[in-house]
Design an enzyme around this catalytic site. Structure first.
Site, PDB file in Angstrom:
ATOM      1  N   SER A 177      -4.127 -81.825 -24.565  1.00 10.16           N
ATOM      2  CA  SER A 177      -3.089 -82.616 -23.899  1.00 10.16           C
ATOM      3  C   SER A 177      -1.961 -83.051 -24.822  1.00 10.16           C
ATOM      4  O   SER A 177      -0.868 -83.364 -24.354  1.00 10.16           O
ATOM      5  CB  SER A 177      -3.711 -83.866 -23.248  1.00 10.16           C
ATOM      6  OG  SER A 177      -4.349 -84.683 -24.227  1.00 10.16           O
ATOM      7  N   ASP A 207       0.467 -93.861 -23.976  1.00  9.00           N
ATOM      8  CA  ASP A 207      -0.683 -94.264 -23.181  1.00  9.00           C
ATOM      9  C   ASP A 207      -1.880 -94.435 -24.113  1.00  9.00           C
ATOM     10  O   ASP A 207      -1.731 -94.430 -25.342  1.00  9.00           O
ATOM     11  CB  ASP A 207      -0.958 -93.284 -22.028  1.00  9.00           C
ATOM     12  CG  ASP A 207      -1.399 -91.904 -22.503  1.00  9.00           C
ATOM     13  OD1 ASP A 207      -1.792 -91.756 -23.680  1.00  9.00           O
ATOM     14  OD2 ASP A 207      -1.374 -90.958 -21.687  1.00  9.00           O
ATOM     15  N   HIS A 229      -2.155 -90.960 -26.240  1.00 15.45           N
ATOM     16  CA  HIS A 229      -1.062 -90.091 -26.666  1.00 15.45           C
ATOM     17  C   HIS A 229       0.117 -90.852 -27.271  1.00 15.45           C
ATOM     18  O   HIS A 229       0.474 -91.928 -26.777  1.00 15.45           O
ATOM     19  CB  HIS A 229      -0.562 -89.273 -25.467  1.00 15.45           C
ATOM     20  CG  HIS A 229      -1.650 -88.478 -24.809  1.00 15.45           C
ATOM     21  ND1 HIS A 229      -2.297 -88.923 -23.679  1.00 15.45           N
ATOM     22  CD2 HIS A 229      -2.200 -87.282 -25.140  1.00 15.45           C
ATOM     23  CE1 HIS A 229      -3.208 -88.023 -23.329  1.00 15.45           C
ATOM     24  NE2 HIS A 229      -3.175 -87.032 -24.195  1.00 15.45           N
TER      25      HIS A 229
END
Length: 354
Positions: free
Chosen positions: A37, A329, A332
């Site tokens: 991600s 977040d 990340h």
């Protein structure tokens, strides 16, 4: 004075080198991105998975303020890297509608949120395994070859930079929360276990013609906001979880050693291990010196846990200015932090384009 002049000349050469002065062309023919991600630019949008970021407030500071599937408020470190290499567009997500024709000639993004070195990690979250990413890359090679012919295609593949960024999900979303895994393996043994698929992956890329490969280390896992919330000591939830950071350091040492062996055994391979652990740790420990105000809480929601579907337009408490935050977040970095990381990668990555 002589030393100052020499240093100035060195900095000037590096600046010109990365700017591609006088060429008007990217410094490498293509940029190939694989992993999880941290570098997924939208492939998970096409999957039946909870690990997605194609909705607000993700992407609110990106081009046209669109949520593209990037797990950030804006650009990823790889986006900044593409810009610095001279590309006028970013590698297209391979599963997107844009991944066709001449768009493929400058590279593609195969990454998938929640993927890892261990295919079991991706399978659990219905993400794209690293092995499947490699299969998609083979398919990509066939498409490029059909467009430009074998000779030019092989030059693209051998001259392209292949970036791999993964491993965090193996620990945070698998090993630490899987009672079977963490009973069978110590963290050190689990790191050893991940070195085999890493070695195999690099070998397979090499066999497909890749000669310039960059792989990122693990970040300071224990400093990610969600990791502190989930694994920190009760009553001490404002400091990094040291045991997780120690696991990351141990893994990174093995990654460096394994990479050195691969380089010695594969003729013509340029394999660079990019250190993202120390740049991110420096931002966490010294936020003000790096231009940030907050390094414990993330911008989205409460900043202690939210990521993916938990970070949404209704999340209460989301900050108004993400540039003040190291993390967007719970897992990340923010666009601002990604810019700092990318600047570090540029200097480390000179061997891949020299």
């Amino acid at each position: 004075m002589k030393m100052f002049i020499i240093l100035l000349m060195c900095f000037s050469v590096i600046a010109c080198f990365y700017a591609g002065v006088g060429t008007g062309e990217p410094l490498v023919p293509a940029l190939i991105i694989m992993g999880d991600s941290v570098v997924d630019a939208g492939n998970n949008n096409r999957l039946n998975t909870l690990i997605k970021a194609n909705f607000p407030p993700y992407g609110r500071d990106f081009l046209a303020h669109n949520a593209t599937g990037r797990f950030s408020n804006g650009k990823l470190a790889t986006d900044f890297t593409a810009e610095s290499l001279g590309f006028t567009s970013y590698p297209v997500p391979y599963l997107s509608q844009e991944a066709n024709g001449t768009n493929l000639l400058t590279g593609a993004n195969f990454a998938s949120g929640a993927s890892g070195y261990d295919d079991g990690t991706a399978i659990f979250y219905n993400a794209i395994t690293l092995n499947q990413q490699l299969k998609n890359y083979k398919e990509y090679q066939n498409k490029v070859t059909n467009i430009v012919g074998s000779e030019r295609a092989n030059k693209i593949f051998s001259g392209a930079i292949h970036l791999l960024s993964t491993g965090s999900s193996d620990f945070l979303q698998s090993y630490y929360i899987n009672p079977i895994l963490n009973r069978i393996f110590t963290p050190d043994q689990y790191s050893d276990r991940l070195m085999k698929p890493y070695s195999t992956f690099v070998q397979n890329l090499y066999d497909l013609g890749a000669r310039k490969i960059g792989v990122t280390t693990l970040p300071p896992l224990g400093c990610l906001p969600a990791a502190i919330t989930l694994f920190g000591e009760t009553g001490n939830n404002n400091t990094c979880v040291e045991r997780l950071n120690q696991d990351a350091v141990s893994f990174n040492t093995k990654l460096n050693n394994t990479s050195m062996n691969l380089t010695n055994n594969l003729p013509g391979l340029k394999l660079v291990v990019f250190d993202i652990y120390n740049p991110l740790l420096n931002m966490v420990m010294n936020p003000v010196q790096n231009g940030f105000c907050e390094s414990r809480r993330a911008c989205c929601g409460t900043g202690t846990m939210e990521t993916s579907f938990l970070c949404n337009a209704l999340s209460v408490g989301t900050c108004s200015n993400a540039t003040n935050y190291v993390f967007w977040d719970g897992f990340h970095p923010s666009e601002a932090a990604n810019r700092v990381i990318a600047n570090n990668l540029l200097v480390q990555g000179i061997p891949l384009i020299s």
